[in-house]
Design an enzyme around this catalytic site. Structure first.
Site, PDB file in Angstrom:
ATOM      1  N   ASP A  20      -7.252  -2.148  -3.387  1.00 28.84           N
ATOM      2  CA  ASP A  20      -7.239  -3.705  -2.920  1.00 28.84           C
ATOM      3  C   ASP A  20      -7.274  -3.616  -1.498  1.00 28.84           C
ATOM      4  O   ASP A  20      -8.129  -4.676  -0.923  1.00 28.84           O
ATOM      5  CB  ASP A  20      -5.893  -3.929  -3.196  1.00 28.84           C
ATOM      6  CG  ASP A  20      -5.735  -4.385  -4.891  1.00 28.84           C
ATOM      7  OD1 ASP A  20      -6.528  -4.172  -5.515  1.00 28.84           O
ATOM      8  OD2 ASP A  20      -4.499  -4.366  -5.254  1.00 28.84           O
ATOM      9  N   GLU A  84       6.160   6.022  -1.913  1.00 31.00           N
ATOM     10  CA  GLU A  84       5.972   5.981  -0.404  1.00 31.00           C
ATOM     11  C   GLU A  84       6.965   4.763   0.172  1.00 31.00           C
ATOM     12  O   GLU A  84       7.545   5.112   1.106  1.00 31.00           O
ATOM     13  CB  GLU A  84       4.566   5.818  -0.023  1.00 31.00           C
ATOM     14  CG  GLU A  84       3.658   6.684  -0.316  1.00 31.00           C
ATOM     15  CD  GLU A  84       2.017   6.315   0.131  1.00 31.00           C
ATOM     16  OE1 GLU A  84       1.491   7.512  -0.253  1.00 31.00           O
ATOM     17  OE2 GLU A  84       1.885   5.417   0.311  1.00 31.00           O
TER      18      GLU A  84
END
Length: 166
Positions: A20, A84
């Protein structure tokens, strides 16, 4: 020493869904921060073929001072993105969320084959933390990329200079 070998700890960890945002906000921000002589971490730019991804990523997160989280429509489809983010939140890193083509209220954790209920709760908590952190909301159809990158960079520089002053 090559840039990807992390000669010094990274200042800024850029967490994003590559498909993206790699060629837009994440890549532009990485480039801008590098121009400012900061040491940002971006998967595609900071790791070498011989690196072990999970070790490199977790080391960069542990050593970074700021985490930029670029949310996008498919961000929550990525187990790695959520891992993350959760690590950034667990380590109490300063977060700068950028909501790119998505509203904070549209972020939802999905179920993953390899995740436990405890892990899903950790992901949800990390998303909630990021949702309620002041950041940037950006519409790629009508927004100005340069303004976004400049504004985000300015905030990062301000945070880093405040930390050095402590």
């Amino acid at each position: 020493m090559a840039r990807g070998m992390l000669a010094r700890p990274c200042d800024v960890f850029i967490n994003h869904h590559g498909v993206d945002t790699e060629r837009t906000v994440a890549g532009l921000l990485y480039h801008r921060l590098s121009q400012l002589n900061l040491n940002p971490f971006l998967h595609s730019k900071s790791m070498q073929p011989s690196n072990k991804p999970f070790e490199s990523i977790s080391s960069a997160i542990r050593k970074c001072k700021v985490g930029v989280v670029v949310f996008s429509p498919r961000y929550c489809n990525s187990y790695l993105c959520l891992q993350e983010l959760a690590l950034l939140v667990d380590m109490k890193k300063k977060l700068i969320p950028i909501f790119c083509d998505i509203k904070p209220s549209e972020l939802h954790v999905m179920s993953y084959d390899k995740s436990t209920p405890k892990e899903l709760l950790r992901f949800r908590n990390a998303l909630t933390e990021a949702r309620y952190t002041v950041g940037f909301v950006f519409d790629s159809q009508s927004g100005n990329w340069s303004d976004l990158v400049t504004s985000a960079s300015d905030i990062i520089v301000k945070i880093l200079s405040e930390e050095e002053g402590c």
